[in-house]
Motif scaffolding. Structure first.
Motif, PDB file in Angstrom:
ATOM      1  N   PHE A  77       0.824  -1.204   0.000  1.00 46.93           N
ATOM      2  CA  PHE A  77       0.000   0.000   0.000  1.00 46.93           C
ATOM      3  C   PHE A  77       0.860   1.256   0.000  1.00 46.93           C
ATOM      4  N   ARG A  78       1.944   1.229   0.740  1.00 46.64           N
ATOM      5  CA  ARG A  78       2.847   2.381   0.800  1.00 46.64           C
ATOM      6  C   ARG A  78       3.392   2.713  -0.590  1.00 46.64           C
ATOM      7  N   VAL A  79       3.816   1.702  -1.323  1.00 45.07           N
ATOM      8  CA  VAL A  79       4.338   1.905  -2.680  1.00 45.07           C
ATOM      9  C   VAL A  79       3.252   2.515  -3.572  1.00 45.07           C
ATOM     10  N   GLY A  80       2.041   1.994  -3.469  1.00 43.37           N
ATOM     11  CA  GLY A  80       0.944   2.516  -4.285  1.00 43.37           C
ATOM     12  C   GLY A  80       0.627   3.965  -3.979  1.00 43.37           C
ATOM     13  N   VAL A  81       0.549   4.303  -2.703  1.00 43.44           N
ATOM     14  CA  VAL A  81       0.249   5.683  -2.310  1.00 43.44           C
ATOM     15  C   VAL A  81       1.395   6.607  -2.714  1.00 43.44           C
ATOM     16  N   ASN A  82       2.616   6.181  -2.473  1.00 41.76           N
ATOM     17  CA  ASN A  82       3.765   7.018  -2.828  1.00 41.76           C
ATOM     18  C   ASN A  82       3.884   7.228  -4.329  1.00 41.76           C
ATOM     19  N   SER A  83       3.449   6.256  -5.118  1.00 42.73           N
ATOM     20  CA  SER A  83       3.522   6.423  -6.569  1.00 42.73           C
ATOM     21  C   SER A  83       2.570   7.524  -7.051  1.00 42.73           C
ATOM     22  N   LEU A  84       1.531   7.799  -6.258  1.00 45.77           N
ATOM     23  CA  LEU A  84       0.613   8.889  -6.623  1.00 45.77           C
ATOM     24  C   LEU A  84       1.350  10.226  -6.701  1.00 45.77           C
ATOM     25  N   LEU A  85       2.275  10.441  -5.788  1.00 46.64           N
ATOM     26  CA  LEU A  85       3.009  11.706  -5.774  1.00 46.64           C
ATOM     27  C   LEU A  85       3.734  11.942  -7.090  1.00 46.64           C
ATOM     28  N   SER A  86       4.460  10.932  -7.557  1.00 44.30           N
ATOM     29  CA  SER A  86       5.207  11.116  -8.800  1.00 44.30           C
ATOM     30  C   SER A  86       4.269  11.197  -9.998  1.00 44.30           C
ATOM     31  N   ARG A  87       3.162  10.441  -9.991  1.00 39.44           N
ATOM     32  CA  ARG A  87       2.222  10.515 -11.114  1.00 39.44           C
ATOM     33  C   ARG A  87       1.530  11.874 -11.171  1.00 39.44           C
ATOM     34  N   TRP A  88       1.156  12.422 -10.007  1.00 39.39           N
ATOM     35  CA  TRP A  88       0.557  13.766  -9.988  1.00 39.39           C
ATOM     36  C   TRP A  88       1.577  14.796 -10.470  1.00 39.39           C
ATOM     37  N   GLN A  89       2.828  14.668 -10.038  1.00 39.31           N
ATOM     38  CA  GLN A  89       3.841  15.631 -10.469  1.00 39.31           C
ATOM     39  C   GLN A  89       4.043  15.573 -11.974  1.00 39.31           C
TER      40      GLN A  89
END
Length: 136
Positions: A112-124
């Motif tokens: 879950f941590r990897v999935g949530v953290n990937s949101l940051l880079s995708r939004w950027q």
């Protein structure tokens, strides 16, 4: 966009109630600082009942651009879950739900941590591309 009351909106609001209670128990400071929620524009999320719930508790919605599967917070779940279900057959919807719950219960917190953290880079990436499609 129609803002109708649907049976699914009521269920979604019940899910938000459980989420709010879990946050209150585990991270009460988040409720005081304010919650920012990302969800898409499906009917249960955009229904009047849901919008009223969100206003009542002051939860902010992070805008979700239309047709942006690359910004879907659940993207990282679908491939692994599809592979897990490969070859399985279910006689009832309850059997499928039971397997889904079992699968979630056995996932490591890092998944879950990897999935949530990937949101940051995708939004950027989306911001950098001025809203254009984000390649993975």
């Amino acid at each position: 966009m129609s803002k109708r009351i649907t049976p699914f909106a009521s269920r979604y609001c019940s899910t938000l109630d459980r989420l709010k209670e879990a946050i209150r128990r585990k991270r009460p400071g988040l409720l005081r600082r304010g919650v920012v929620l990302q969800h898409d524009n499906v009917t249960p999320h955009s229904a009047n009942l849901t919008q009223q719930w969100l206003q009542r508790y002051g939860w902010e919605i992070l805008p979700h651009p239309a047709h942006s599967p690359d910004l879907d917070p659940l993207t990282h779940l679908f491939g692994p879950f599809k592979r897990h279900l490969g070859g399985m057959a279910f006689e009832t919807e309850d059997d499928l739900i039971s397997e889904l719950r079992n699968w979630f219960d056995n996932l490591d917190v890092d998944f879950f941590r990897v999935g949530v953290n990937s949101l940051l880079s995708r939004w950027q990436k989306c911001i950098d591309l001025h809203g254009d499609y984000v390649e993975k």
